[in-house]
Design a protein around this motif. Structure first.
Motif, PDB file in Angstrom:
ATOM      1  N   GLU A 124       1.257   9.131  -6.434  1.00  0.00           N
ATOM      2  CA  GLU A 124       1.786  10.140  -6.277  1.00  0.00           C
ATOM      3  C   GLU A 124       2.845  10.878  -7.263  1.00  0.00           C
ATOM      4  O   GLU A 124       2.929  11.899  -7.754  1.00  0.00           O
ATOM      5  CB  GLU A 124       2.384  10.559  -4.885  1.00  0.00           C
ATOM      6  N   GLY A 125       3.643   9.956  -7.874  1.00  0.00           N
ATOM      7  CA  GLY A 125       4.531  10.263  -8.518  1.00  0.00           C
ATOM      8  C   GLY A 125       4.332  10.230 -10.335  1.00  0.00           C
ATOM      9  O   GLY A 125       4.981  10.174 -11.011  1.00  0.00           O
ATOM     10  N   GLY A 126       2.952   9.827 -10.079  1.00  0.00           N
ATOM     11  CA  GLY A 126       2.375   9.697 -11.772  1.00  0.00           C
ATOM     12  C   GLY A 126       2.742   8.514 -12.630  1.00  0.00           C
ATOM     13  O   GLY A 126       2.616   8.513 -13.828  1.00  0.00           O
ATOM     14  N   PHE A 127       3.230   7.487 -11.854  1.00  0.00           N
ATOM     15  CA  PHE A 127       3.421   6.105 -12.629  1.00  0.00           C
ATOM     16  C   PHE A 127       2.261   5.803 -13.489  1.00  0.00           C
ATOM     17  O   PHE A 127       1.100   5.782 -12.696  1.00  0.00           O
ATOM     18  CB  PHE A 127       4.033   5.201 -11.617  1.00  0.00           C
ATOM     19  N   ASP A 178      13.382   8.398  -5.363  1.00  0.00           N
ATOM     20  CA  ASP A 178      14.491   9.238  -6.337  1.00  0.00           C
ATOM     21  C   ASP A 178      13.908   9.693  -7.593  1.00  0.00           C
ATOM     22  O   ASP A 178      14.130  10.833  -7.989  1.00  0.00           O
ATOM     23  CB  ASP A 178      15.900   8.572  -6.313  1.00  0.00           C
ATOM     24  N   PHE A 179      13.547   8.597  -8.276  1.00  0.00           N
ATOM     25  CA  PHE A 179      13.011   8.705  -9.816  1.00  0.00           C
ATOM     26  C   PHE A 179      11.819  10.119  -9.644  1.00  0.00           C
ATOM     27  O   PHE A 179      12.018  11.033 -10.484  1.00  0.00           O
ATOM     28  CB  PHE A 179      12.477   7.521 -10.415  1.00  0.00           C
ATOM     29  N   THR A 182       0.667  -1.293  -0.060  1.00  0.00           N
ATOM     30  CA  THR A 182       0.001  -0.192   0.112  1.00  0.00           C
ATOM     31  C   THR A 182       0.921   1.416   0.151  1.00  0.00           C
ATOM     32  O   THR A 182       0.471   2.247  -0.671  1.00  0.00           O
ATOM     33  CB  THR A 182      -1.028  -0.015   1.217  1.00  0.00           C
ATOM     34  N   GLU A 183       2.145   1.284   0.677  1.00  0.00           N
ATOM     35  CA  GLU A 183       2.848   2.360   0.737  1.00  0.00           C
ATOM     36  C   GLU A 183       3.557   2.477  -0.676  1.00  0.00           C
ATOM     37  O   GLU A 183       3.490   3.769  -1.017  1.00  0.00           O
ATOM     38  CB  GLU A 183       3.914   2.153   1.611  1.00  0.00           C
ATOM     39  N   LEU A 184       3.773   1.521  -1.418  1.00  0.00           N
ATOM     40  CA  LEU A 184       4.570   1.627  -2.671  1.00  0.00           C
ATOM     41  C   LEU A 184       3.495   2.157  -3.445  1.00  0.00           C
ATOM     42  O   LEU A 184       3.821   3.024  -4.343  1.00  0.00           O
ATOM     43  CB  LEU A 184       5.092   0.238  -3.154  1.00  0.00           C
ATOM     44  N   ALA A 185       2.257   1.629  -3.528  1.00  0.00           N
ATOM     45  CA  ALA A 185       1.027   1.885  -4.607  1.00  0.00           C
ATOM     46  C   ALA A 185       0.937   3.467  -4.421  1.00  0.00           C
ATOM     47  O   ALA A 185       0.738   4.068  -5.497  1.00  0.00           O
ATOM     48  CB  ALA A 185      -0.041   1.226  -4.081  1.00  0.00           C
ATOM     49  N   PRO A 206      10.110  15.537 -12.543  1.00  0.00           N
ATOM     50  CA  PRO A 206       9.695  16.896 -13.019  1.00  0.00           C
ATOM     51  C   PRO A 206      10.441  17.371 -14.237  1.00  0.00           C
ATOM     52  O   PRO A 206       9.967  18.003 -14.892  1.00  0.00           O
ATOM     53  CB  PRO A 206      10.445  17.662 -11.686  1.00  0.00           C
ATOM     54  N   VAL A 207      11.694  16.726 -14.618  1.00  0.00           N
ATOM     55  CA  VAL A 207      12.452  17.038 -15.677  1.00  0.00           C
ATOM     56  C   VAL A 207      11.755  16.479 -16.983  1.00  0.00           C
ATOM     57  O   VAL A 207      11.370  17.160 -18.080  1.00  0.00           O
ATOM     58  CB  VAL A 207      13.748  16.640 -15.798  1.00  0.00           C
TER      59      VAL A 207
END
Length: 485
Positions: A50-53, A404-405, A42-45, A411-412
């Protein structure tokens, strides 16, 4: 900028300690040993969403790696995909804490029957509101074959023949067994579903006999997004007919380009368009605010990388660690020159160099180590020059690799028009990848059964509603039954 190819961004995962970065579970603060905990998933998901994967891609095997040294002992010591849990079982937990993240679930066509799998993944497609994909594999481990009652592996090309019929059964169940409007939920008429709009499939083939009907009603995608992982000749033909996304690789970019071209040609030969297939490859990304820091991180990872883990993972049929390191490979390998899966070797190379290469984290073809701009440059180069459509991000550290990604690279890539800035609230996984709707396109082979076409019965006869009392009801025959012959 809007015309740039958008990156398909997946995280590569497995429900185990050591997936494909062997030895790195020992890194400080690595979470790999928490894979049995629901909170790990659940933490990973939540982090990935949140990172847009786009999705988390869940690998799987159904056996141990026991060829190296004639035993599973090395794999067990290394935690190499054993212990290993069912990948599909963690999807509901991850789906419950997210709204957009997709899920690619690995499942083999060789050893378990199609009817049960069709039901299981349709259920997941319902529960996730259309966020699941299936990574179709045929299994390769000798121990996997023995676990399901075989004396040895099913021959490679025969596995793809089985898989082809397996998919045909599933298309009949997913696409043909139910009409979209079969559920009427008529409270006053006391009818929940209309039998005339639901049909058995009566499949009888070389490998499978399945009556049906499909037990779940149509899910949002009906057929999950179809992934395959392949580069072989039989796999290329199979992918051209069935795959929507191919997870593939090779020793270098040139090899990957050839694989992509071959599968696109196979898709056209199967009546599809060349661009009906998307391609993702594994990507090693080690990023930090500066290149110096990123290279230092790689050096720390390299110190813990286990060459023995990689040797066992390759199913190496001989043990180079038991030989003098200065010995040439031409004098060490078994008679046919085989050195296990995936490897092409230089016969003049020494055994010591060969072993070191197995533990070398830098051997990954798509390896980006540097600051955010450098990493983004390399990913863009692979998108534009090599021709990939996306990546499965390799995890060196859970969950720092993904974190990190997200912090440095996302953002880049967004600024460069390679990643979306937000999710579309309405889309399924298929719509996100292709932008052409929730369902398989009409030109895909699986759609030939839509509406009951090419099935022997067009609906289930209902004795309770027969207009001719006393006469046994006849099954309603399809006008296209002759197409079966």
């Amino acid at each position: 900028m809007s015309g740039k190819k958008r990156l398909i961004l997946n995280l590569f995962e497995m429900n185990c300690v050591s997936h494909i970065t062997h030895g790195l579970w020992r890194l400080p603060d690595n979470n790999r040993e928490r894979f049995n905990d629901i909170e790990y998933w659940t933490e990973l998901a939540q982090l990935l969403e949140e990172g847009g994967f786009d999705a988390v891609f869940l690998a799987d095997v159904v056996g141990t790696y026991d060829v190296f040294r004639g035993s599973a002992a090395t794999a067990i010591r290394e935690g190499l995909q054993i212990p290993n849990n069912d990948p599909a079982s963690v999807v509901p937990a991850m789906a419950a804490v997210t709204r957009h993240l997709g899920f690619g679930i690995t499942f083999s066509t060789t050893y378990e029957p199609p009817f049960a799998w069709a039901r299981r993944i349709s259920t997941l497609d319902h529960l996730t509101k259309g966020r699941v994909g299936w990574n179709i594999v045929t299994s390769y481990l000798p121990n996997a074959a023995r676990n399901f009652g075989h004396d040895g592996e099913v021959e490679h090309d025969n596995r793809f023949e089985i898989a082809d019929e397996y998919l045909d059964v599933l298309y009949k169940l997913w696409e043909g067994s139910w009409d979209d409007d079969a559920i009427v939920a008529d409270r006053e008429g006391k009818v929940f579903a209309d039998p005339a709009k639901i049909r058995p499939i009566h499949h009888e083939g070389r490998y499978f006999k399945v009556e049906g009907p499909h037990l779940p009603s149509p899910s949002r995608q009906r057929t999950p997004v179809l992934f395959t992982a392949t580069a072989s000749a039989a796999g290329t033909k199979f992918a051209g007919k069935h795959a929507e996304v191919v997870f593939t690789g090779g020793p270098d970019a040139a090899s990957l380009r050839r694989t992509i071209a071959g599968i696109r040609e196979a898709a056209v030969a199967a009546g599809r368009r060349a661009d009906d297939v998307r391609f993702v490859t594994i990507a090693g990304v080690i990023v930090a605010p500066t290149e110096v820091e990123a290279k230092a991180k790689l050096a720390r990872y390299q110190e813990l990388a286990s060459a023995e883990g990689y040797l066992a993972h390759a199913n190496l049929p001989w043990d180079p660690t038991a030989l003098p390191p200065e010995l040439k490979l031409k004098d060490a390998a078994n008679g046919d020159g085989g050195v296990g899966r995936w490897r092409v070797f230089d016969p003049e190379q020494s055994v010591g160099e060969f072993v070191a290469g197995f533990g070398d984290l830098g051997r990954q073809p798509l390896l980006a180590v540097g600051d955010p701009e450098q990493v983004a440059d390399e990913i863009e180069r692979w998108l534009d020059e090599v021709g990939i459509d996306g990546i499965n991000l390799l995890q060196y550290h859970s969950h720092d690799t993904a974190r990190d990604f997200i912090e440095y690279v996302v953002p880049v890539l967004r600024e460069r028009g390679r990643l979306r800035r937000e999710y579309d609230e309405r889309e399924t996984l298929r719509e996100r990848i292709f932008g052409e709707g929730d369902r398989l396109p009409d030109r895909h082979h699986g759609t030939r059964y839509r509406g009951g076409a090419h099935l022997p019965v067009s609906g289930i006869a209902d004795p309770a509603r027969s207009h001719q009392p006393g006469r046994p009801p006849e099954p309603i025959r399809s006008h296209e039954k002759e197409a079966l012959t």
